[in-house]
Structures are given as C-alpha cells and as structure tokens.
Design a protein around this motif. Structure first.
Motif, PDB file in Angstrom:
ATOM      1  N   ARG A  55      -7.981   2.063 -19.700  1.00  0.00           N
ATOM      2  CA  ARG A  55      -6.737   1.331 -18.761  1.00  0.00           C
ATOM      3  C   ARG A  55      -6.216   0.828 -18.536  1.00  0.00           C
ATOM      4  O   ARG A  55      -4.494   0.069 -18.230  1.00  0.00           O
ATOM      5  N   ALA A  91     -15.390   1.697  -4.835  1.00  0.00           N
ATOM      6  CA  ALA A  91     -14.312   1.502  -6.156  1.00  0.00           C
ATOM      7  C   ALA A  91     -14.690   2.560  -7.134  1.00  0.00           C
ATOM      8  O   ALA A  91     -14.310   3.270  -6.889  1.00  0.00           O
ATOM      9  N   PRO A  95     -14.045   6.807  -0.321  1.00  0.00           N
ATOM     10  CA  PRO A  95     -15.033   6.676   1.418  1.00  0.00           C
ATOM     11  C   PRO A  95     -15.065   7.800   2.203  1.00  0.00           C
ATOM     12  O   PRO A  95     -16.002   8.179   2.995  1.00  0.00           O
ATOM     13  N   LEU A  97     -14.764  11.003   2.182  1.00  0.00           N
ATOM     14  CA  LEU A  97     -15.424  11.984   2.251  1.00  0.00           C
ATOM     15  C   LEU A  97     -16.481  12.350   2.124  1.00  0.00           C
ATOM     16  O   LEU A  97     -17.006  10.804   1.880  1.00  0.00           O
TER      17      LEU A  97
ATOM     18  N   ALA B 159      -8.705  12.442  -2.700  1.00  0.00           N
ATOM     19  CA  ALA B 159      -9.721  11.231  -3.229  1.00  0.00           C
ATOM     20  C   ALA B 159      -8.147  10.161  -4.341  1.00  0.00           C
ATOM     21  O   ALA B 159      -8.244   8.955  -3.570  1.00  0.00           O
ATOM     22  N   ASN B 162      -7.604   8.780  -1.056  1.00  0.00           N
ATOM     23  CA  ASN B 162      -8.634   7.929  -0.584  1.00  0.00           C
ATOM     24  C   ASN B 162      -8.968   6.611  -1.237  1.00  0.00           C
ATOM     25  O   ASN B 162      -9.145   5.505  -1.144  1.00  0.00           O
ATOM     26  N   ASN B 163      -9.371   7.176  -2.516  1.00  0.00           N
ATOM     27  CA  ASN B 163      -9.600   6.314  -3.417  1.00  0.00           C
ATOM     28  C   ASN B 163      -9.133   6.331  -5.203  1.00  0.00           C
ATOM     29  O   ASN B 163      -9.336   6.914  -6.022  1.00  0.00           O
ATOM     30  N   GLN B 165      -8.065   4.890  -7.666  1.00  0.00           N
ATOM     31  CA  GLN B 165      -8.946   4.254  -9.142  1.00  0.00           C
ATOM     32  C   GLN B 165     -10.612   5.437  -9.300  1.00  0.00           C
ATOM     33  O   GLN B 165     -10.394   5.652 -10.519  1.00  0.00           O
ATOM     34  N   MET B 166     -10.820   5.149  -8.024  1.00  0.00           N
ATOM     35  CA  MET B 166     -11.723   6.433  -8.744  1.00  0.00           C
ATOM     36  C   MET B 166     -11.962   7.868  -9.003  1.00  0.00           C
ATOM     37  O   MET B 166     -12.718   8.206 -10.303  1.00  0.00           O
ATOM     38  N   ILE B 167     -10.938   8.537  -8.762  1.00  0.00           N
ATOM     39  CA  ILE B 167     -10.326   9.715  -9.423  1.00  0.00           C
ATOM     40  C   ILE B 167      -9.588   9.295 -10.083  1.00  0.00           C
ATOM     41  O   ILE B 167     -10.204  10.779 -11.250  1.00  0.00           O
ATOM     42  N   GLY B 168      -9.243   8.891 -10.682  1.00  0.00           N
ATOM     43  CA  GLY B 168      -8.390   8.659 -12.324  1.00  0.00           C
ATOM     44  C   GLY B 168      -9.665   8.600 -12.720  1.00  0.00           C
ATOM     45  O   GLY B 168      -9.694   8.679 -14.717  1.00  0.00           O
ATOM     46  N   ARG B 295     -10.388   0.115   5.121  1.00  0.00           N
ATOM     47  CA  ARG B 295     -11.388   0.262   4.811  1.00  0.00           C
ATOM     48  C   ARG B 295     -11.768   1.270   3.143  1.00  0.00           C
ATOM     49  O   ARG B 295     -12.129   1.408   2.706  1.00  0.00           O
ATOM     50  N   ALA B 296     -10.215   1.767   3.335  1.00  0.00           N
ATOM     51  CA  ALA B 296     -10.148   3.392   2.574  1.00  0.00           C
ATOM     52  C   ALA B 296      -9.290   2.657   1.524  1.00  0.00           C
ATOM     53  O   ALA B 296      -9.368   3.622   0.134  1.00  0.00           O
ATOM     54  N   VAL B 298      -8.889   0.283  -2.145  1.00  0.00           N
ATOM     55  CA  VAL B 298      -9.734  -0.240  -3.034  1.00  0.00           C
ATOM     56  C   VAL B 298      -8.875  -1.006  -3.992  1.00  0.00           C
ATOM     57  O   VAL B 298      -7.916  -0.820  -4.360  1.00  0.00           O
ATOM     58  N   PRO B 299      -9.078  -2.363  -3.570  1.00  0.00           N
ATOM     59  CA  PRO B 299      -8.401  -3.245  -4.164  1.00  0.00           C
ATOM     60  C   PRO B 299      -8.653  -2.774  -6.372  1.00  0.00           C
ATOM     61  O   PRO B 299      -9.167  -2.522  -6.604  1.00  0.00           O
ATOM     62  N   THR B 301      -8.783  -3.305  -9.985  1.00  0.00           N
ATOM     63  CA  THR B 301     -10.050  -4.437 -10.872  1.00  0.00           C
ATOM     64  C   THR B 301      -9.176  -5.326 -11.778  1.00  0.00           C
ATOM     65  O   THR B 301      -8.304  -5.258 -11.663  1.00  0.00           O
ATOM     66  N   LYS B 302      -9.157  -6.542 -11.437  1.00  0.00           N
ATOM     67  CA  LYS B 302      -8.661  -7.407 -11.914  1.00  0.00           C
ATOM     68  C   LYS B 302      -9.070  -7.125 -14.044  1.00  0.00           C
ATOM     69  O   LYS B 302     -10.336  -6.782 -14.182  1.00  0.00           O
TER      70      LYS B 302
END
Lengths: 263, 304
Positions: A55, A91, A95, A97, B159, B162-163, B165-168, B295-296, B298-299, B301-302
């Motif tokens: 990252r 994270a 959500p 899906l 994805a 939607n998110n 970070q997750m799919i990455g 809702r969908a 995602v912040p 991450t720090k």
C-alpha cells in the motif's frame, strides 16, 4: 516465507511533519509462523503491514515473499501473495454484493478475472462448506447482501475471505479492535482456527496484550519504527501480560532518559 | 405517443451506459454529453461517405469506447477528479465532433440507415409492432449487461464501485476495472448517439448537450418506480425510466411548452426525483442517499 531486510520508511521527509515510521526493520518469518505485533500508537505497526501489502512504497531495504523480491510490485499484484483483514469491519467486504459474490471475488485473489460465471454451483458448494466451519449460520444466507450482516459477522467473513485461498502471508491489522468483547473473542477464536488449519504465515497487529499472548508462536514489540523486543516460541510461552507491560515501560523509560540526557 | 416510447427505448441504451458508471461504479461521468454526439457524428459521417449503416453504428460505439478510455486514463493514471476528467473529455470532444462531421450538422436524408427497413415497412413511429422491435432489441442489450455484471470481471467492477479498498486487497487492478467500465458505458452511449441520429435523420453538434441529466433522470426515475434490489430489476428500471422520461417530455410538449424549455424541465425532474425521497415520498429510492451517506463508501485506512 517473509523476509524484511533493512526496511525504512519516512513520511513527509524534509518537512516539519517528518516522521520515521520504520527504521531499518529486519524481520524473518518461516512458513507457518504466526507473529503478533504490539506497540503504542504511532510505533509503526500499521506501516509495517502496509509496507508488506504494498500500500505504501518503502524508502530503503528489501521485502521478499516466498523468495521473490516484491518491492516493485503494486498492491494488487502483491495481493497474489498477501491476504489482509482490516480494522474496520466494513473495509473487507463489498456491502451491496451477496455473501457468495464476495466469496467468489476472494476466491480469485490475484488471478485473472474473465467472463466466466462469478458464482457457479461448484463454487457455491465450497462456500457452504467453508461458511459452515465459521459456525455463524452464514451458509444459509449465501444470497444475503453483506451490508445486512453485523460487524462481527462481516469481520468473520473478511477473515475467511483473506485466508481460504491460502495466501503466502496473512496480515491482520487490529482486526478485532472495532468489535464488542464478545464478537472480538469469537473472531479471535476463528483467527486461531483458520490460521492453524491453513498453516498460514501470519502477522497480526493488536493492542490487546492478552490476545497477543494467546495467539501465535512469536511476538514482537515495536516502538518508534523499530522492533525493540522479540520473543521466540519458547520465550513467548512463559510471557505474561505483566512481563510485557514492564518491558513496555522499560522501553518508554529508556527513550525518556535518552531525551533527558540529550536535552 | 408511439414515437415518444420508441425514442425512450432508444435512449434506454444510453441509460444503461449511465447506469454502469453512475450506479455500478458510483462515478458521475460527464463524458456522455460528448461521446453521445461523437457516436452520432461518426455514424452520420460514415453513412454519408457510403459505409454500411451496421459498420457505421459499430464504429460509433467504438468511438464512444475510446472517449471513455480517455476519461478513465485521466482519472486513474492522471489522478484527476472524476467530474473534472469527464468535463475535460466532454469539452475536448466538441472540437473533435465538429472535425468528424465537418460542420455543425450532417443530414441523413435519403441515406440508407438502420432505420430505413423499418421506415419502408411503415413500422416507424406508427405501430406498436415497431415499438416491440425496439423493445426486444434494448432488452437483449440489457440482458447482456446483466450477464456481464455477474461474471468474475463484472463482480470485480461492482466491487470497485462498492468497496475499492477491498477489491484492491483481493488483487484486482481497480484502475483497470474503472477504465473498462467507463469505456463500456461510453460505448453504449456512442451506440445510442448513432441510433438517435439515424432515427431522427441527422446528427447535430448540440444533440448531446445536457444528456447526462437525461441519463440521470432515466436512472433515478426508473429505479424510483421499480427499485434496484437486483441487477435484473435495476437495469430494467433504467430502460423503463428512459421511456417514462420521454413520455413526460411528450406530455410537456403537448400541454404547450416550448422545446426550448425541455432542458429546464429535465433539470427540474432530476431535482424533484432527488428531493422527493428525502421528504418521505417514494421511499424506494434510498440508494442516492446511501451514496452520500456513506453506507457503501469505505473510509481510507490511515497510515501507521
């Protein structure tokens, strides 16, 4: 399996905000090692994980995963080797899906995603089996949207998604910190089970000393970007929370003394 | 009325494109104002140059695809804000479109187009059978979009919206999925531009102005009526929404409003569709609020 050699990272170099997040970190993990990482805020724990996951790029040193130097690999390429669970239960899953769609996405970790059907019968059968092992009843809710699940359920699902494809390295970043004690205990138990069953090489950051002692076969403590304390399998068995706290105090005191002398 | 429904179905192709970016990728893509005209321009220029209308229409879709790729590259590799990236491409396309057409207007009178067989058979704008043909065609396209979104690649695209970070973290190249979605979306929009030009018998430099609002109106109206709980329903809804939009415009013209008023009507329609659910009516459009309520989302991450 994982080797870090002289890894350093400085944020905002040359500015007033300069912060050395990692300083000449050396760390070797053998296959199947489960290392817990503790340390105060800003000690560089998350930076350590982010550096491994790709990252953030590191300034110096080399990172090897399974004998391959991965420094130049971008995050999505490193994902082939690295599974992650984040602190935020929201994270790690998509959500909108469904559970089975999320699992399908995780199943193809680091592989090419083509025009084949996302959720097949065969895959679904495997998901049911994997979900049953979580003992949360999620195997009956394959078509439910993940956004409907509780934080604990989502984190358990994230953990499964990170682990069930057997990544070379599993990174857990305070993944129980945002859960209530009961859910945290559940996810902690699941973590132990999933890591053990998969024989996964794991690095887990936590603020919970007891958790750091309960899980894993090795422990390291970080402070100001350095690994300041390290316990191997034998030492870790004899460690107690009190011993860790006093070790913690010693290190903090030492830096304070140094500063006092320098000042 | 039949004409309005037909036109609505044709614009449904564009609405499907806007659905891909706006809803699936959650990316407000303004490129469509330009790429729609690009599609029309390419098709019209090629048809008047003697090309077969099928080839010309496919080329128009290809041109839209390229426009989408440009916006995607600006946004991902150039790290330009999504809205601005779209605006930049849209503005640049104005000049490109004039070049393609060689003027502000290309008439297609007496040219052989995709609509010629229908018109010769007397099916265009007169019978519901003609409408049925358009309906079947756009539904086939919708089913292709549905299928695509449930493939491994399609799931990765969903994805990404939607998110990210997750799919990455699962090893998908989110830059790639973003560019691909923008390309496909604008390909559909370019295709729609080509069809509209052939339907109305000319391509015009200003035909794409404000089109993004038409697309948004279709998506929001349709999903207010049908909801968007499943992809099958959500994509059907945008086509229905495109037809509803055309009928509203048709009625507005019937009651004596001027065609020049239509942009204002469109904007008002979108505003009303956005505000109504917030005031408690039309409870079935919660998605827009979710998009901004987080809702969908995602912040990030720090670090450390």
């Amino acid at each position: 399996m994982l080797a870090m050699d002289g890894v350093s990272k400085t944020f905002f170099p040359g500015s007033v905000n300069e912060r050395r997040a990692l300083e000449d970190v050396n760390l070797q993990l053998d296959t199947g090692d489960f290392v817990t990482v503790i340390g105060s805020n800003g000690a560089g724990k998350s930076t350590l994980l982010n550096a491994i996951a790709g990252r953030i790029p590191v300034d110096a040193g080399r990172i090897d995963i399974d004998g391959t130097k991965v420094n130049r690999f971008k995050e999505h390429r490193r994902a082939t080797f690295v599974g992650r669970v984040f602190q935020d239960p929201m994270a790690g899953t998509a959500p909108d899906l469904t559970i089975e769609q999320n699992l399908s996405l995780a199943l193809l970790r680091g592989r090419r995603r083509g025009l084949a059907r996302g959720v097949t019968k065969k895959r679904r059968a495997r998901f049911v089996e994997e979900l049953r092992a979580l003992e949360l009843g999620l195997e009956h809710r394959l078509k439910a949207k993940v956004g409907l699940l509780s934080g604990g359920q989502r984190q358990a699902l994230s953990l499964l998604m990170a682990g069930f494809t057997h990544p070379r390295v599993l990174l857990l970043d305070e993944h129980t910190a945002a859960l209530d004690p009961q859910r945290a205990a559940l996810v902690t138990t699941l973590t132990g089970r999933i890591v053990e069953q998969g024989g996964l090489t794991t690095l887990m950051v936590t603020h919970n000393m007891q958790q750091a002692l309960d899980l894993g076969n090795r422990l390291i403590m970080m402070h100001e970007g350095c690994i300041v304390f390290s316990a191997d399998e034998k030492q870790k068995k004899t460690l107690t929370v009190e011993a860790l706290m006093s070790e913690f105090g010693k290190i903090k005191g030492a830096t304070f003394d140094d500063r006092a002398v320098l000042g | 009325m039949i004409g309005a429904v037909e036109l609505g179905l044709i614009y449904g192709v564009m609405a499907l494109g806007v659905y891909l970016t706006f809803r699936v990728l959650q990316f407000p893509d303004l490129t469509v104002d330009g790429s729609f005209t690009t599609g029309a321009a390419v098709a019209a220029a090629m048809i008047t140059a003697g090309q077969s209308p099928v080839v010309a229409t496919l080329a128009a879709a290809g041109a839209g695809l390229v426009a989408g790729i440009v916006t995607g590259l600006l946004h991902t590799k150039g790290r330009i804000d999504g809205l601005l990236a779209g605006i930049l491409t849209m503005i640049a396309l104005w000049s490109v479109n004039l070049r393609i057409m060689g003027g502000a207007n290309v008439p297609l009178l007496r040219e052989e187009t995709l609509m010629t067989p229908l018109r010769d058979a007397g099916l265009l704008g007169r019978t519901w059978f003609g409408t049925l043909i358009f309906f079947v065609a756009v539904i086939i396209l919708k089913l292709i979009v549905d299928w695509f979104l449930t493939t491994d690649l399609g799931l990765a695209i969903q994805a990404t919206g939607n998110n990210k970070q997750m799919i990455g973290s699962l090893g998908a190249n989110t830059d790639g999925t973003t560019i691909l979605t923008l390309a496909l979306s604008n390909g559909l929009v370019g295709l729609c531009g080509a069809l509209v030009a052939q339907y109305q018998g000319f391509a015009d430099i200003s035909m794409g102005i404000g089109l993004i609002l038409v697309g948004l109106a279709s998506v929001i109206l349709g999903q207010a009526v049908l909801g968007q709980r499943f992809i099958f329903l959500a994509s059907l809804a945008v086509v229905v929404g495109a037809v509803i939009y055309r009928i509203i415009i048709f009625v507005a013209l019937q009651v004596g409003l001027d065609p020049n008023d239509m942009k204002l009507i469109t904007a008002a329609l979108v505003v009303v569709a956005l505000l109504l659910p917030r005031w408690g009516f039309l409870k079935r459009v919660p998605s827009w609020r979710d998009m901004r309520g987080g809702r969908a989302r995602v912040p990030e991450t720090k670090g450390a």
